[in-house]
Design a protein around this motif. Sequence first.
Motif, PDB file in Angstrom:
ATOM      1  N   SER A 105       0.850  -1.194   0.000  1.00  9.14           N
ATOM      2  CA  SER A 105       0.000   0.000   0.000  1.00  9.14           C
ATOM      3  C   SER A 105       0.883   1.241   0.000  1.00  9.14           C
ATOM      4  N   PRO A 106       0.946   1.985  -1.105  1.00 11.54           N
ATOM      5  CA  PRO A 106       1.860   3.123  -1.184  1.00 11.54           C
ATOM      6  C   PRO A 106       1.463   4.301  -0.310  1.00 11.54           C
ATOM      7  N   TYR A 107       0.228   4.332   0.161  1.00 12.02           N
ATOM      8  CA  TYR A 107      -0.201   5.439   1.013  1.00 12.02           C
ATOM      9  C   TYR A 107       0.485   5.397   2.369  1.00 12.02           C
ATOM     10  N   ASP A 108       0.664   4.168   2.912  1.00 12.42           N
ATOM     11  CA  ASP A 108       1.194   4.040   4.269  1.00 12.42           C
ATOM     12  C   ASP A 108       2.399   3.109   4.375  1.00 12.42           C
ATOM     13  N   GLY A 109       2.777   2.461   3.274  1.00 10.18           N
ATOM     14  CA  GLY A 109       3.939   1.593   3.287  1.00 10.18           C
ATOM     15  C   GLY A 109       3.710   0.217   3.866  1.00 10.18           C
ATOM     16  N   ILE A 120     -10.097  -0.638  -2.728  1.00 13.57           N
ATOM     17  CA  ILE A 120      -9.731   0.029  -3.973  1.00 13.57           C
ATOM     18  C   ILE A 120     -10.153   1.487  -3.820  1.00 13.57           C
ATOM     19  N   ASP A 121      -9.163   2.349  -3.720  1.00 15.69           N
ATOM     20  CA  ASP A 121      -9.437   3.769  -3.518  1.00 15.69           C
ATOM     21  C   ASP A 121      -9.726   4.458  -4.841  1.00 15.69           C
ATOM     22  N   HIS A 122     -10.810   5.235  -4.857  1.00 14.13           N
ATOM     23  CA  HIS A 122     -10.997   6.206  -5.928  1.00 14.13           C
ATOM     24  C   HIS A 122     -10.138   7.400  -5.534  1.00 14.13           C
ATOM     25  N   LEU A 123      -9.014   7.576  -6.207  1.00 15.73           N
ATOM     26  CA  LEU A 123      -8.071   8.617  -5.811  1.00 15.73           C
ATOM     27  C   LEU A 123      -8.782   9.968  -5.703  1.00 15.73           C
ATOM     28  N   VAL A 124      -9.516  10.356  -6.727  1.00 13.07           N
ATOM     29  CA  VAL A 124     -10.468  11.475  -6.598  1.00 13.07           C
ATOM     30  C   VAL A 124     -11.786  10.840  -6.182  1.00 13.07           C
ATOM     31  N   ASP A 148     -12.644   3.701 -13.901  1.00 13.97           N
ATOM     32  CA  ASP A 148     -11.612   4.115 -14.860  1.00 13.97           C
ATOM     33  C   ASP A 148     -10.263   3.467 -14.538  1.00 13.97           C
ATOM     34  N   LEU A 149      -9.860   2.538 -15.393  1.00 12.05           N
ATOM     35  CA  LEU A 149      -8.582   1.854 -15.235  1.00 12.05           C
ATOM     36  C   LEU A 149      -7.474   2.489 -16.071  1.00 12.05           C
ATOM     37  N   THR A 150      -7.819   3.463 -16.874  1.00 14.81           N
ATOM     38  CA  THR A 150      -6.845   4.075 -17.780  1.00 14.81           C
ATOM     39  C   THR A 150      -6.142   5.263 -17.136  1.00 14.81           C
ATOM     40  N   ARG A 151      -6.875   6.114 -16.476  1.00 12.73           N
ATOM     41  CA  ARG A 151      -6.294   7.222 -15.737  1.00 12.73           C
ATOM     42  C   ARG A 151      -5.787   6.724 -14.372  1.00 12.73           C
ATOM     43  N   PRO A 152      -4.921   7.498 -13.686  1.00 15.36           N
ATOM     44  CA  PRO A 152      -4.432   7.109 -12.355  1.00 15.36           C
ATOM     45  C   PRO A 152      -5.475   7.404 -11.280  1.00 15.36           C
ATOM     46  N   GLN A 153      -6.575   6.667 -11.330  1.00 18.50           N
ATOM     47  CA  GLN A 153      -7.734   6.959 -10.502  1.00 18.50           C
ATOM     48  C   GLN A 153      -8.059   5.850  -9.505  1.00 18.50           C
ATOM     49  N   LEU A 154      -7.639   4.612  -9.780  1.00 23.61           N
ATOM     50  CA  LEU A 154      -7.962   3.487  -8.909  1.00 23.61           C
ATOM     51  C   LEU A 154      -6.683   2.827  -8.420  1.00 23.61           C
ATOM     52  N   ILE A 155      -6.617   2.551  -7.118  1.00 23.10           N
ATOM     53  CA  ILE A 155      -5.413   1.961  -6.545  1.00 23.10           C
ATOM     54  C   ILE A 155      -5.765   1.149  -5.305  1.00 23.10           C
ATOM     55  N   ALA A 156      -5.090   0.014  -5.132  1.00 23.88           N
ATOM     56  CA  ALA A 156      -5.305  -0.851  -3.968  1.00 23.88           C
ATOM     57  C   ALA A 156      -4.476  -0.328  -2.798  1.00 23.88           C
ATOM     58  N   VAL A 157      -5.142  -0.057  -1.684  1.00 24.90           N
ATOM     59  CA  VAL A 157      -4.467   0.485  -0.496  1.00 24.90           C
ATOM     60  C   VAL A 157      -5.050  -0.144   0.759  1.00 24.90           C
ATOM     61  N   THR A 158      -4.354   0.023   1.858  1.00 24.88           N
ATOM     62  CA  THR A 158      -4.830  -0.466   3.158  1.00 24.88           C
ATOM     63  C   THR A 158      -6.247   0.026   3.420  1.00 24.88           C
ATOM     64  N   ASP A 159      -7.134  -0.903   3.802  1.00 22.49           N
ATOM     65  CA  ASP A 159      -8.550  -0.554   3.908  1.00 22.49           C
ATOM     66  C   ASP A 159      -8.830   0.563   4.913  1.00 22.49           C
ATOM     67  N   ASN A 160      -8.231   0.494   6.101  1.00 21.01           N
ATOM     68  CA  ASN A 160      -8.556   1.538   7.085  1.00 21.01           C
ATOM     69  C   ASN A 160      -7.935   2.887   6.731  1.00 21.01           C
ATOM     70  N   VAL A 161      -6.869   2.878   5.933  1.00 19.74           N
ATOM     71  CA  VAL A 161      -6.301   4.137   5.455  1.00 19.74           C
ATOM     72  C   VAL A 161      -7.260   4.783   4.466  1.00 19.74           C
ATOM     73  N   SER A 176       0.151   9.333   4.427  1.00 22.78           N
ATOM     74  CA  SER A 176       1.135   9.518   5.499  1.00 22.78           C
ATOM     75  C   SER A 176       2.549   9.265   4.995  1.00 22.78           C
ATOM     76  N   ARG A 177       2.683   8.471   3.963  1.00 23.05           N
ATOM     77  CA  ARG A 177       4.004   8.211   3.379  1.00 23.05           C
ATOM     78  C   ARG A 177       4.364   9.372   2.463  1.00 23.05           C
ATOM     79  N   THR A 178       5.248  10.233   2.939  1.00 23.04           N
ATOM     80  CA  THR A 178       5.547  11.476   2.227  1.00 23.04           C
ATOM     81  C   THR A 178       6.151  11.236   0.847  1.00 23.04           C
ATOM     82  N   ALA A 179       6.842  10.112   0.670  1.00 16.34           N
ATOM     83  CA  ALA A 179       7.474   9.821  -0.617  1.00 16.34           C
ATOM     84  C   ALA A 179       6.448   9.627  -1.734  1.00 16.34           C
ATOM     85  N   TYR A 180       5.199   9.387  -1.356  1.00 23.01           N
ATOM     86  CA  TYR A 180       4.172   9.141  -2.375  1.00 23.01           C
ATOM     87  C   TYR A 180       3.348  10.391  -2.681  1.00 23.01           C
TER      88      TYR A 180
END
Length: 214
Positions: A105-109, A120-124, A148-161, A176-180
């Motif tokens: 999960s790139p949001y929290d490492g 699956i987070d809808h980034l927007v 939308d799987l073509t734009r950077p809109q969907l990503i798998a991340v930790t559920d509680n995050v 929380s992961r500043t590098a992302y």
Amino acid sequence: MPRFYAHRRTGILAALTGLITSTALFSAPSASAALPTPVSASTARTYLARLTVTAEDRTGYDRDLFPHWITISGSCNTRETVLKRDGTNVVTNSSCHATSGSWYSPYDGATWTAASDLDIDHLVPLAEAWDSGADGWTTAQRKAFANDLTRPQLIAVTDNVNQSKGDRDPAQWMPSRTAYRCTYVRAWVQVKYYYDLSVDSAEKTALQNYLANC
């Protein structure tokens, strides 16, 4: 009129409609694939300068107005497709449910080995899109956005995050992961620009500040 079906995006609506009606648009994703690479920071800054700045209005919002998840290929829906794309050594059963694999999960490492620990987070977020212009879209357009799987809109991340993020924009929440964070804001602006969604003033200021450090 949203940019993705305005004259400057001729043919895009047809492609998005195809997403809804055809399962042939997407081949089986690589298990080591990830979020589609967003535009560069420079391009994101250009896009951000072109976005309309206005107050948001959530009147009439209902998550069910954005149908998801749709069938992408065979028995695989959008969630399962993203899990396969974003994971490593993902094994699925005949129903396309992930039975094993590893997900970072790139949001929290955090790294997970059970698909049930991922959202699956809808980034927007869907509500944010509604506030920013999607209230004027058709159901078909909202369905395309939500899957939308073509734009950077969907990503798998930790559920509680993902749940802690909720519907908040970058002025209110960031990974929380500043590098992302640079990747996150570049993706945010790209999606908003593509769909001709507006930003509020606090959101734009936050995006400008983050992009200045990219």
